[in-house]
Motif scaffolding. Structure first.
Motif, PDB file in Angstrom:
ATOM      1  N   MET A 251      65.385  12.733  52.131  1.00 35.30           N
ATOM      2  CA  MET A 251      64.560  13.424  51.167  1.00 35.30           C
ATOM      3  C   MET A 251      63.103  13.327  51.598  1.00 35.30           C
ATOM      4  O   MET A 251      62.609  12.281  51.981  1.00 35.30           O
ATOM      5  CB  MET A 251      64.766  12.799  49.785  1.00 35.30           C
ATOM      6  N   ILE A 252      62.412  14.445  51.491  1.00 30.84           N
ATOM      7  CA  ILE A 252      61.004  14.499  51.868  1.00 30.84           C
ATOM      8  C   ILE A 252      60.165  14.078  50.667  1.00 30.84           C
ATOM      9  O   ILE A 252      60.347  14.567  49.557  1.00 30.84           O
ATOM     10  CB  ILE A 252      60.611  15.917  52.307  1.00 30.84           C
ATOM     11  N   SER A 253      59.251  13.151  50.904  1.00 30.32           N
ATOM     12  CA  SER A 253      58.389  12.709  49.802  1.00 30.32           C
ATOM     13  C   SER A 253      57.144  13.593  49.743  1.00 30.32           C
ATOM     14  O   SER A 253      56.706  14.157  50.748  1.00 30.32           O
ATOM     15  CB  SER A 253      57.996  11.251  49.980  1.00 30.32           C
ATOM     16  N   ARG A 254      56.591  13.722  48.553  1.00 25.99           N
ATOM     17  CA  ARG A 254      55.402  14.537  48.360  1.00 25.99           C
ATOM     18  C   ARG A 254      54.154  13.760  48.725  1.00 25.99           C
ATOM     19  O   ARG A 254      54.057  12.570  48.457  1.00 25.99           O
ATOM     20  CB  ARG A 254      55.294  14.971  46.901  1.00 25.99           C
ATOM     21  N   ASN A 255      53.221  14.436  49.325  1.00 31.42           N
ATOM     22  CA  ASN A 255      51.927  13.849  49.631  1.00 31.42           C
ATOM     23  C   ASN A 255      50.951  14.366  48.570  1.00 31.42           C
ATOM     24  O   ASN A 255      50.370  15.443  48.691  1.00 31.42           O
ATOM     25  CB  ASN A 255      51.471  14.251  51.034  1.00 31.42           C
ATOM     26  N   TYR A 256      50.809  13.598  47.508  1.00 31.40           N
ATOM     27  CA  TYR A 256      50.003  14.042  46.378  1.00 31.40           C
ATOM     28  C   TYR A 256      48.526  14.183  46.737  1.00 31.40           C
ATOM     29  O   TYR A 256      47.844  15.058  46.220  1.00 31.40           O
ATOM     30  CB  TYR A 256      50.171  13.081  45.196  1.00 31.40           C
ATOM     31  N   GLY A 257      48.018  13.346  47.610  1.00 30.70           N
ATOM     32  CA  GLY A 257      46.620  13.440  48.020  1.00 30.70           C
ATOM     33  C   GLY A 257      46.336  14.759  48.723  1.00 30.70           C
ATOM     34  O   GLY A 257      45.352  15.438  48.434  1.00 30.70           O
ATOM     35  N   SER A 258      47.218  15.124  49.626  1.00 35.63           N
ATOM     36  CA  SER A 258      47.065  16.378  50.352  1.00 35.63           C
ATOM     37  C   SER A 258      47.226  17.569  49.407  1.00 35.63           C
ATOM     38  O   SER A 258      46.490  18.556  49.493  1.00 35.63           O
ATOM     39  CB  SER A 258      48.110  16.461  51.460  1.00 35.63           C
ATOM     40  N   GLU A 259      48.173  17.475  48.492  1.00 35.71           N
ATOM     41  CA  GLU A 259      48.395  18.542  47.522  1.00 35.71           C
ATOM     42  C   GLU A 259      47.151  18.755  46.652  1.00 35.71           C
ATOM     43  O   GLU A 259      46.769  19.884  46.369  1.00 35.71           O
ATOM     44  CB  GLU A 259      49.592  18.170  46.643  1.00 35.71           C
ATOM     45  N   TYR A 260      46.527  17.672  46.247  1.00 35.21           N
ATOM     46  CA  TYR A 260      45.315  17.774  45.440  1.00 35.21           C
ATOM     47  C   TYR A 260      44.195  18.447  46.226  1.00 35.21           C
ATOM     48  O   TYR A 260      43.524  19.348  45.729  1.00 35.21           O
ATOM     49  CB  TYR A 260      44.867  16.400  44.943  1.00 35.21           C
ATOM     50  N   LYS A 261      43.999  18.009  47.462  1.00 36.98           N
ATOM     51  CA  LYS A 261      42.914  18.563  48.285  1.00 36.98           C
ATOM     52  C   LYS A 261      43.090  20.051  48.531  1.00 36.98           C
ATOM     53  O   LYS A 261      42.131  20.818  48.505  1.00 36.98           O
ATOM     54  CB  LYS A 261      42.846  17.846  49.628  1.00 36.98           C
ATOM     55  N   LYS A 262      44.331  20.472  48.786  1.00 37.50           N
ATOM     56  CA  LYS A 262      44.579  21.864  49.147  1.00 37.50           C
ATOM     57  C   LYS A 262      44.658  22.798  47.951  1.00 37.50           C
ATOM     58  O   LYS A 262      44.344  23.975  48.067  1.00 37.50           O
ATOM     59  CB  LYS A 262      45.892  21.971  49.924  1.00 37.50           C
ATOM     60  N   TYR A 263      45.097  22.311  46.798  1.00 44.26           N
ATOM     61  CA  TYR A 263      45.366  23.219  45.693  1.00 44.26           C
ATOM     62  C   TYR A 263      44.661  22.829  44.404  1.00 44.26           C
ATOM     63  O   TYR A 263      43.879  23.589  43.850  1.00 44.26           O
ATOM     64  CB  TYR A 263      46.872  23.314  45.462  1.00 44.26           C
ATOM     65  N   GLN A 264      44.928  21.642  43.903  1.00 43.42           N
ATOM     66  CA  GLN A 264      44.451  21.252  42.580  1.00 43.42           C
ATOM     67  C   GLN A 264      42.951  20.999  42.510  1.00 43.42           C
ATOM     68  O   GLN A 264      42.380  20.990  41.434  1.00 43.42           O
ATOM     69  CB  GLN A 264      45.202  20.013  42.105  1.00 43.42           C
ATOM     70  N   LYS A 265      42.320  20.817  43.646  1.00 42.25           N
ATOM     71  CA  LYS A 265      40.889  20.538  43.677  1.00 42.25           C
ATOM     72  C   LYS A 265      40.054  21.812  43.584  1.00 42.25           C
ATOM     73  O   LYS A 265      38.860  21.753  43.290  1.00 42.25           O
ATOM     74  CB  LYS A 265      40.562  19.800  44.975  1.00 42.25           C
ATOM     75  N   GLN A 266      40.668  22.969  43.764  1.00 47.27           N
ATOM     76  CA  GLN A 266      39.943  24.226  43.721  1.00 47.27           C
ATOM     77  C   GLN A 266      39.395  24.472  42.319  1.00 47.27           C
ATOM     78  O   GLN A 266      40.022  24.153  41.322  1.00 47.27           O
ATOM     79  CB  GLN A 266      40.857  25.383  44.113  1.00 47.27           C
ATOM     80  N   GLN A 267      38.211  25.064  42.257  1.00 43.68           N
ATOM     81  CA  GLN A 267      37.547  25.298  40.975  1.00 43.68           C
ATOM     82  C   GLN A 267      38.387  26.157  40.035  1.00 43.68           C
ATOM     83  O   GLN A 267      38.452  25.894  38.836  1.00 43.68           O
ATOM     84  CB  GLN A 267      36.182  25.949  41.194  1.00 43.68           C
ATOM     85  N   LYS A 268      39.049  27.177  40.564  1.00 39.23           N
ATOM     86  CA  LYS A 268      39.884  28.040  39.722  1.00 39.23           C
ATOM     87  C   LYS A 268      41.004  27.223  39.089  1.00 39.23           C
ATOM     88  O   LYS A 268      41.295  27.370  37.897  1.00 39.23           O
ATOM     89  CB  LYS A 268      40.466  29.181  40.544  1.00 39.23           C
ATOM     90  N   GLN A 269      41.634  26.347  39.851  1.00 36.58           N
ATOM     91  CA  GLN A 269      42.734  25.549  39.322  1.00 36.58           C
ATOM     92  C   GLN A 269      42.244  24.546  38.280  1.00 36.58           C
ATOM     93  O   GLN A 269      42.922  24.278  37.296  1.00 36.58           O
ATOM     94  CB  GLN A 269      43.467  24.825  40.457  1.00 36.58           C
ATOM     95  N   LYS A 270      41.070  24.004  38.499  1.00 35.02           N
ATOM     96  CA  LYS A 270      40.496  23.075  37.515  1.00 35.02           C
ATOM     97  C   LYS A 270      40.224  23.784  36.194  1.00 35.02           C
ATOM     98  O   LYS A 270      40.512  23.257  35.120  1.00 35.02           O
ATOM     99  CB  LYS A 270      39.200  22.455  38.046  1.00 35.02           C
ATOM    100  N   LYS A 271      39.687  25.006  36.265  1.00 37.65           N
ATOM    101  CA  LYS A 271      39.393  25.768  35.048  1.00 37.65           C
ATOM    102  C   LYS A 271      40.681  26.178  34.334  1.00 37.65           C
ATOM    103  O   LYS A 271      40.759  26.127  33.112  1.00 37.65           O
ATOM    104  CB  LYS A 271      38.546  26.990  35.384  1.00 37.65           C
TER     105      LYS A 271
END
Length: 86
Positions: free
Chosen positions: A1-21
């Motif tokens: 099973m592949i584990s998720r890299n939450y840090g990388s996921e945050y940097k690439k997607y969740q950190k974007q201003q649109k996603q924060k809003k």
């Protein structure tokens, strides 16, 4: 099973201003429904946006649905809900 890299996921997607809003707006919609008494913390319900736009928090656009139902709709590439029946 592949584990998720939450840090990388945050940097690439969740950190974007649109996603924060969008996230802040979804949280605000939930607070609106809590004040109306439609949902409570830990009830297993989702506050759903009828038109799929998380920033549209008009009362007539918000509904309460089971978590499994709200997350089961097919999505477009831009996360819009397809074939939704009210």
């Amino acid at each position: 099973m592949i584990s998720r890299n939450y840090g990388s996921e945050y940097k690439k997607y969740q950190k974007q201003q649109k996603q924060k809003k969008d996230r802040a707006s979804r949280n605000a919609a939930r607070r609106v429904m809590i004040k109306k008494g439609k949902v409570t913390k830990g009830d297993g319900k989702d506050v759903s946006h009828k038109n799929g736009n998380p920033r549209d928090n008009r009362p007539k656009n918000l509904t309460v649905e089971r978590r499994s139902k709200n997350r089961s709709y097919r999505r477009t590439r831009t996360a819009g809900k397809l074939h939704r029946t009210a």
